[in-house]
Structure formats: structure tokens, C-alpha cells
Design a protein around this motif. Structure first.
Motif, mmCIF file in Angstrom:
data_model
loop_
_atom_site.group_PDB
_atom_site.id
_atom_site.type_symbol
_atom_site.label_atom_id
_atom_site.label_comp_id
_atom_site.label_asym_id
_atom_site.label_seq_id
_atom_site.Cartn_x
_atom_site.Cartn_y
_atom_site.Cartn_z
ATOM 1 N N ALA A 13 0.742 -1.415 0.026
ATOM 2 C CA ALA A 13 0.001 -0.228 0.080
ATOM 3 C C ALA A 13 1.035 1.249 -0.069
ATOM 4 N N PRO A 14 0.239 2.401 -0.398
ATOM 5 C CA PRO A 14 1.086 3.668 -0.028
ATOM 6 C C PRO A 14 1.720 3.849 1.231
ATOM 7 N N LYS A 18 8.005 0.710 1.134
ATOM 8 C CA LYS A 18 8.729 0.267 -0.058
ATOM 9 C C LYS A 18 9.946 0.972 -0.411
ATOM 10 N N ALA A 36 8.695 3.347 -9.870
ATOM 11 C CA ALA A 36 7.800 3.748 -10.956
ATOM 12 C C ALA A 36 7.312 5.423 -10.352
ATOM 13 N N PHE A 57 -2.910 13.392 -12.206
ATOM 14 C CA PHE A 57 -3.410 12.216 -11.738
ATOM 15 C C PHE A 57 -2.640 11.671 -10.399
ATOM 16 N N LEU A 63 -4.228 6.500 -10.586
ATOM 17 C CA LEU A 63 -3.143 5.769 -11.514
ATOM 18 C C LEU A 63 -2.873 6.826 -12.364
ATOM 19 N N GLY A 91 6.719 -0.176 -7.280
ATOM 20 C CA GLY A 91 5.605 0.346 -7.500
ATOM 21 C C GLY A 91 4.973 0.094 -9.042
ATOM 22 N N ARG A 94 1.133 -1.972 -10.961
ATOM 23 C CA ARG A 94 -0.081 -1.833 -10.004
ATOM 24 C C ARG A 94 -1.533 -2.187 -10.680
ATOM 25 N N ARG A 129 5.790 11.663 6.837
ATOM 26 C CA ARG A 129 6.899 11.417 5.985
ATOM 27 C C ARG A 129 7.526 12.781 5.662
ATOM 28 N N PHE A 143 8.907 8.237 13.497
ATOM 29 C CA PHE A 143 9.589 7.027 13.532
ATOM 30 C C PHE A 143 11.051 6.858 12.833
ATOM 31 N N LYS A 144 11.448 8.162 12.165
ATOM 32 C CA LYS A 144 12.743 8.272 11.900
ATOM 33 C C LYS A 144 13.187 9.544 11.504
ATOM 34 N N ARG A 168 -5.431 6.555 -3.189
ATOM 35 C CA ARG A 168 -4.192 5.836 -3.335
ATOM 36 C C ARG A 168 -4.483 4.396 -2.759
ATOM 37 N N GLY A 192 4.663 -5.709 7.531
ATOM 38 C CA GLY A 192 5.183 -4.630 7.539
ATOM 39 C C GLY A 192 5.052 -3.876 8.829
ATOM 40 N N ARG A 194 6.221 -3.624 11.706
ATOM 41 C CA ARG A 194 7.216 -3.638 12.752
ATOM 42 C C ARG A 194 8.153 -2.771 12.568
ATOM 43 N N THR A 195 9.337 -2.684 13.225
ATOM 44 C CA THR A 195 10.338 -1.595 13.117
ATOM 45 C C THR A 195 10.960 -1.828 11.510
ATOM 46 N N MET A 196 11.355 -0.712 11.128
ATOM 47 C CA MET A 196 12.150 -0.813 9.660
ATOM 48 C C MET A 196 13.374 -1.803 9.728
HETATM 49 P P1 AP5 Z 1 4.649 6.076 -5.503
HETATM 50 O O1 AP5 Z 1 5.695 6.967 -5.342
HETATM 51 O O2 AP5 Z 1 4.775 4.850 -5.880
HETATM 52 O O3 AP5 Z 1 3.943 6.031 -3.856
HETATM 53 P P2 AP5 Z 1 3.078 5.120 -3.096
HETATM 54 O O4 AP5 Z 1 2.823 3.896 -3.693
HETATM 55 O O5 AP5 Z 1 2.016 5.770 -2.461
HETATM 56 O O6 AP5 Z 1 4.157 4.907 -2.084
HETATM 57 P P3 AP5 Z 1 4.967 5.614 -1.433
HETATM 58 O O7 AP5 Z 1 6.048 6.105 -1.978
HETATM 59 O O8 AP5 Z 1 4.040 6.870 -0.747
HETATM 60 O O9 AP5 Z 1 5.474 4.892 0.053
HETATM 61 P P4 AP5 Z 1 6.259 3.912 0.277
HETATM 62 O O10 AP5 Z 1 5.650 2.571 0.473
HETATM 63 O O11 AP5 Z 1 7.684 4.013 -0.453
HETATM 64 O O12 AP5 Z 1 6.576 4.343 1.751
HETATM 65 P P5 AP5 Z 1 8.056 4.866 2.504
HETATM 66 O O13 AP5 Z 1 8.964 3.979 2.500
HETATM 67 O O14 AP5 Z 1 8.278 6.399 2.026
HETATM 68 O O15 AP5 Z 1 3.488 6.546 -6.407
HETATM 69 C C1 AP5 Z 1 2.950 7.698 -6.529
HETATM 70 C C2 AP5 Z 1 1.953 8.051 -7.361
HETATM 71 O O16 AP5 Z 1 2.427 7.959 -8.745
HETATM 72 C C3 AP5 Z 1 0.826 7.223 -7.727
HETATM 73 O O17 AP5 Z 1 -0.157 7.558 -6.726
HETATM 74 C C4 AP5 Z 1 0.322 7.018 -8.919
HETATM 75 O O18 AP5 Z 1 -0.560 8.416 -9.352
HETATM 76 C C5 AP5 Z 1 1.736 7.210 -9.552
HETATM 77 N N1 AP5 Z 1 2.324 6.049 -10.048
HETATM 78 C C6 AP5 Z 1 3.278 5.291 -9.514
HETATM 79 N N2 AP5 Z 1 3.555 3.977 -9.920
HETATM 80 C C7 AP5 Z 1 2.426 3.928 -11.223
HETATM 81 C C8 AP5 Z 1 2.271 2.681 -11.923
HETATM 82 N N3 AP5 Z 1 2.802 1.824 -11.958
HETATM 83 N N4 AP5 Z 1 1.093 3.050 -12.806
HETATM 84 C C9 AP5 Z 1 0.355 4.150 -12.604
HETATM 85 N N5 AP5 Z 1 0.752 5.403 -11.978
HETATM 86 C C10 AP5 Z 1 1.476 4.923 -10.970
HETATM 87 O O19 AP5 Z 1 7.517 4.999 4.197
HETATM 88 C C11 AP5 Z 1 6.552 6.044 4.319
HETATM 89 C C12 AP5 Z 1 6.723 6.829 5.651
HETATM 90 O O20 AP5 Z 1 6.562 5.586 6.907
HETATM 91 C C13 AP5 Z 1 8.168 7.341 5.635
HETATM 92 O O21 AP5 Z 1 8.234 8.620 6.334
HETATM 93 C C14 AP5 Z 1 8.963 6.307 6.414
HETATM 94 O O22 AP5 Z 1 10.031 6.801 7.177
HETATM 95 C C15 AP5 Z 1 8.082 5.616 7.337
HETATM 96 N N6 AP5 Z 1 8.128 4.072 7.628
HETATM 97 C C16 AP5 Z 1 8.676 3.298 6.582
HETATM 98 N N7 AP5 Z 1 8.753 1.851 7.268
HETATM 99 C C17 AP5 Z 1 8.284 2.192 8.654
HETATM 100 C C18 AP5 Z 1 8.244 1.253 9.718
HETATM 101 N N8 AP5 Z 1 8.632 -0.090 9.690
HETATM 102 N N9 AP5 Z 1 7.820 1.881 10.782
HETATM 103 C C19 AP5 Z 1 7.563 3.213 10.974
HETATM 104 N N10 AP5 Z 1 7.636 3.785 10.023
HETATM 105 C C20 AP5 Z 1 8.141 3.475 8.829
#
Ligand code: AP5
Length: 220
Positions: A13-14, A18, A36, A57, A63, A91, A94, A129, A143-144, A168, A192, A194-196
Motif C-alpha cells: 500500500a502507499p 517500499k 515507477a 493524476f 493511477l 511500484g 499496479r 513523512r 519514526f525516523k 491511493r 510491515g 514492525r520496525t524498519m
Molecule cells: P509511489 O511513489 O509509488 O507512491 P506510493 O505507492 O503511494 O508509495 P509511497 O512512496 O507513498 O510509500 P512507500 O511504500 O515507498 O513508503 P516509504 O518507505 O516512503 O506512487 C506515487 C504516484 O505515482 C501514484 O499515486 C500514481 O499516481 C503514480 N504511479 C506510480 N506508479 C504507478 C504505476 N505503476 N502506474 C500508474 N501510476 C503510477 O514510508 C512511508 C513513511 O513511513 C516514511 O516517512 C518512512 O520513514 C516511514 N516508515 C517506513 N517504514 C516504517 C516502519 N517499519 N515503521 C515506521 N515508519 C516507517
């Protein structure tokens, strides 16, 4: 190292983590990270026609149309660095159509990692974030926490709002089962919430076992 370059897909999920896990995987395994979302954000900043189309978008959390995404990802995967060092695709796919398109091009991962996190937790992860545009490091205010000397330059993503997150998330829930259906044979589900470091320890185990498994066969 593996007998052939490792090919990994990572989904979830977003804000499931990842990007955070990808940074750790790249550090340890040297794969080429292909996100992506990052490719699309680069297109948007470049001001290209494709970028202008993609931007609305993305802001709304929908998407981006396949005609803007599929070729972009296929091109990036075919470049020499990814072919040589292995890749970590984040990513994509999707949707079933995107999975189909890449399958038709003969592209399949060795491992498909799905990170599971509950919806409630995702809201807190998205709103806290922050990104460092100079190093691309992903932080979280709780968290970080970022070090003091970078705080002033941190940015928040324009789609990290609750409204956009809701879209999303809905898209993710609607499509994830169909996408996973293409990769049942190599699916690894990781808790996911749990801690990083704990999440990474599990992923590390999976990928290490994979690369160690491979080499004896190739040496025989
Ligand atoms: P994209 O950039 O892929 O965004 P997303 O899927 O929404 O994922 P995120 O980048 O938001 O989150 P992430 O899972 O990487 O989490 P993160 O590590 O940052 O896509 C963005 C947009 O682009 C889409 O909405 C769409 O419009 C378009 N798009 C992309 N791919 C597409 C495709 N294939 N087709 C069509 N359109 C597309 O972590 C999040 C936060 O949590 C951070 O602050 C982090 O420090 C914290 N955190 C991480 N892990 C932990 C943990 N274990 N405990 C506590 N905190 C944590």
C-alpha cells in the motif's frame, strides 16, 4: 552472489515502506532501484509533456494512464546497469494490465515481495513523512527523525494529503489481488507493521537465501 542478476519486485500500500526497504536492499545487494513513482516525479520536474499529463493524476492519488507508464518502466529495465547488476522494481505493476504488459515483454521477477500494513498505520506514516531532496533519504518525524542540520531543506510530497491517500489506498485494495495473482509462485508476504530494521531482517533473509541457494548449482 547469484549465478544471474537478481530480479525483485516490491509492492504494498502507499506508505507501507517500499522506498525505505528499497534503500536498505540497494545498500546490501547492489540492485538497481527502479521506482515507477520516482520516474514519474522526475518526468514532472523536467516539465515534459508526459510530465504535465501525469502530474494531475498523481496529485489526486490516481493511477497515471498506462500509455505514460508502461514504456517508461520497460525502457528503464532494459538499460545496461539493471541488466548487469539486477533490478528492484518498486511500484510496478499496479494493475492486471500492467502485469500483462510486462509479462508479454518476457519480464518476470525471481521474488515478489508484498509488504502488509494496516490502513490506520498508513495515515500516520504518510502525514509524518519528509524527504531530503539532496540525498533522497526518506524520514519520518516520529519514526525516523531527521538530524538537525537537514531539517530546513526537507520537503513534503504534494500527494501526501489525507484525501489523496484515500484514493491511493482504494486503488491499491482494488488491484492488489489481481497483480499478486501473476506472481503466486514467487510471492513472499512480509509483515510491515514492525520496525524498519525488523522488516529488513526478514527481507534480507529471503534475498540472501535466494542468492546463496543459487551459487552452488552454478559452481557444480
Ligand atoms: P509511489 O511513489 O509509488 O507512491 P506510493 O505507492 O503511494 O508509495 P509511497 O512512496 O507513498 O510509500 P512507500 O511504500 O515507498 O513508503 P516509504 O518507505 O516512503 O506512487 C506515487 C504516484 O505515482 C501514484 O499515486 C500514481 O499516481 C503514480 N504511479 C506510480 N506508479 C504507478 C504505476 N505503476 N502506474 C500508474 N501510476 C503510477 O514510508 C512511508 C513513511 O513511513 C516514511 O516517512 C518512512 O520513514 C516511514 N516508515 C517506513 N517504514 C516504517 C516502519 N517499519 N515503521 C515506521 N515508519 C516507517
Amino acid at each position: 552472489t547469484a549465478g544471474h542478476p537478481l530480479k525483485v519486485m516490491i509492492a504494498g500500500a502507499p506508505a507501507a515502506g517500499k522506498g525505505t526497504q528499497c534503500q536498505k536492499i540497494v545498500d546490501k545487494f547492489g540492485l538497481v532501484h527502479i521506482s515507477a513513482g520516482d520516474l514519474l516525479r522526475a518526468e514532472v520536474s523536467s516539465g515534459s509533456e508526459a510530465g504535465r499529463k501525469a502530474e494531475s493524476f498523481m496529485k489526486q492519488g490516481n493511477l497515471v494512464p498506462n500509455e505514460l507508464v508502461v514504456e517508461m518502466v520497460k525502457n528503464r529495465l532494459s538499460q545496461e546497469d539493471a541488466q548487469k547488476s539486477g533490478w528492484l522494481l518498486d511500484g510496478y505493476p499496479r494493475s492486471a494490465e500492467q502485469a500483462e504488459a510486462i509479462q508479454e515483454a518476457g519480464i518476470k521477477p525471481d521474488v515478489f515481495i508484498l509488504i502488509d500494513v494496516s490502513d490506520d498505520e498508513l495515515v500516520e506514516r504518510v502525514t509524518g513523512r519528509r524527504l531530503d531532496p539532496e540525498t533522497n533519504t526518506i524520514y519520518h518525524m516520529k519514526f525516523k527523525p531527521p538530524p538537525d542540520d537537514v531539517v530546513d531543506r526537507l520537503i513534503q510530497r504534494s500527494d501526501d494529503t489525507e484525501d489523496s491517500l484515500r484514493n491511493r489506498l482504494a486503488t491499491h485494495h482494488k488491484n492488489v489481488e489481481a497483480v499478486v495473482g501473476y506472481y503466486k509462485d514467487m510471492l513472499v508476504e512480509v509483515n510491515g507493521q514492525r520496525t524498519m530494521d525488523e522488516v529488513f531482517a526478514e527481507i534480507d533473509g529471503v534475498l540472501s537465501a535466494f542468492t546463496e541457494d543459487e551459487s552452488p548449482a552454478h559452481q557444480r
